[in-house]
Design an enzyme around this catalytic site. Structure first.
Site, mmCIF file in Angstrom:
data_model
loop_
_atom_site.group_PDB
_atom_site.id
_atom_site.type_symbol
_atom_site.label_atom_id
_atom_site.label_comp_id
_atom_site.label_asym_id
_atom_site.label_seq_id
_atom_site.Cartn_x
_atom_site.Cartn_y
_atom_site.Cartn_z
ATOM 1 N N MET D 1 4.737 4.744 -0.595
ATOM 2 C CA MET D 1 4.378 6.243 -0.934
ATOM 3 C C MET D 1 5.796 7.077 -0.741
ATOM 4 O O MET D 1 5.998 7.765 0.246
ATOM 5 C CB MET D 1 3.350 6.747 0.457
ATOM 6 C CG MET D 1 2.220 6.033 0.270
ATOM 7 S SD MET D 1 1.298 6.047 1.836
ATOM 8 C CE MET D 1 -0.135 7.116 1.456
ATOM 9 N N PRO D 2 6.440 6.963 -1.710
ATOM 10 C CA PRO D 2 7.716 7.400 -1.848
ATOM 11 C C PRO D 2 7.675 8.986 -1.734
ATOM 12 O O PRO D 2 6.855 9.789 -2.201
ATOM 13 C CB PRO D 2 8.374 7.012 -3.289
ATOM 14 C CG PRO D 2 7.401 6.032 -3.636
ATOM 15 C CD PRO D 2 6.001 5.995 -3.170
ATOM 16 N N ILE D 3 8.918 9.442 -1.161
ATOM 17 C CA ILE D 3 9.113 10.822 -1.266
ATOM 18 C C ILE D 3 10.331 11.008 -1.701
ATOM 19 O O ILE D 3 11.338 10.550 -1.252
ATOM 20 C CB ILE D 3 9.040 11.196 0.430
ATOM 21 C CG1 ILE D 3 7.718 11.122 0.968
ATOM 22 C CG2 ILE D 3 9.462 12.722 0.316
ATOM 23 C CD1 ILE D 3 7.637 11.375 2.608
#
Lengths: 73, 73, 73, 73, 73, 73
Positions: D1-3
């Site tokens: 769940m990259p930011i």
């Protein structure tokens, strides 16, 4: 001189990072109309035990893989 | 109570960090007119394979040295 | 190519910021042995109602001044 | 769940941001093999008087435009 | 969809992190009236030689313990 | 001396922030066994046009409210 930071799960190989950094740089240069050499990309890797969603650590929630199949996210 | 973060290439010795933290604290305290003990300095070290400019990873672009000579940047 | 971020209370004049950015750049270039033009300084200003220590917002804790006298910190 | 965080000069229109966020999300989803809905993009805009390179504020160094022509960077 | 980052000294066990992430998520969901599954918590651990207050590295200032007794802070 | 950053949608009233900062500080002090006065909380507010998930800006995706009802997230 945009600075882009990508926070993600730890452990992807350098080949992935190389492609990611290149692709993000190209997109940012194009969309913001800046020279590619003005763009910095920083990759910040997190242990799954240092990332939680819904109050649950990803080391508890997911396996050790990456992406949609591995669901290490 | 300023918080200063320094992002830089990984691997400098603690002697360098000690001097850097002290020097930055002194400057910030003086320029912002705050007490040195109100100043926090955080050093964030990046692998060269996690830092890119111009779409190229620093591990590909530079050697392993530091600074102007080593050009590890 | 170090990136330095300074988080501080909002509202200092540009003359202060100019001196701060210059002084930090000089220190970092000297201590890390990099060229000044490789150093980026980012200033991030916070409303006092967005900064708390000891569980208390600085807008509640301090006045509106800056530094040791104003104690706006 | 990259930011993904993009730090850039303040003031681009929402049409630019919309395209940027979409393009970065697509690239990150593809390169990291994650679903687009797992990707978060944050845009952080800086006044030119809060961004310095080479010890010089961008408000002193550049004009008010954007990109290669405006050279507001 | 709040994102909470906790910067702290390196080395606490996963049991501590698990409780911390859960407790912060509950508080944030309650205070901001969002669903717990919208909340992300990121833990960023720092070596004591990368954290300074008052111009002094914590590796110089404190021992290796944690919390009020260990005073590793 | 933990530093907690909360990134969230812009616009909540100071009464909300006051309670949030206090509650997070108490939790962190308890879980990490540190004194409350060692804890810093920073609130970073984002315009909905600067926050995207799934490649879509929140200003396009959500209304202007907050929390579960307003779904401004």
């Amino acid at each position: 001189m945009p600075i882009v930071t990508v926070k993600m799960a730890k452990g992807r190989p350098v080949t992935k990072k190389r492609k990611l950094a290149k692709a993000i740089t190209d997109i940012v240069a194009r969309e913001l109309d800046v020279k590619p050499e003005w763009v910095t990309v920083l990759i910040e890797e997190y242990d799954r035990s240092n990332w939680a969603t819904g109050g649950q650590l990803h080391s508890d929630k997911f396996g050790k893989g990456f992406g949609k199949k591995g669901s290490g996210k």
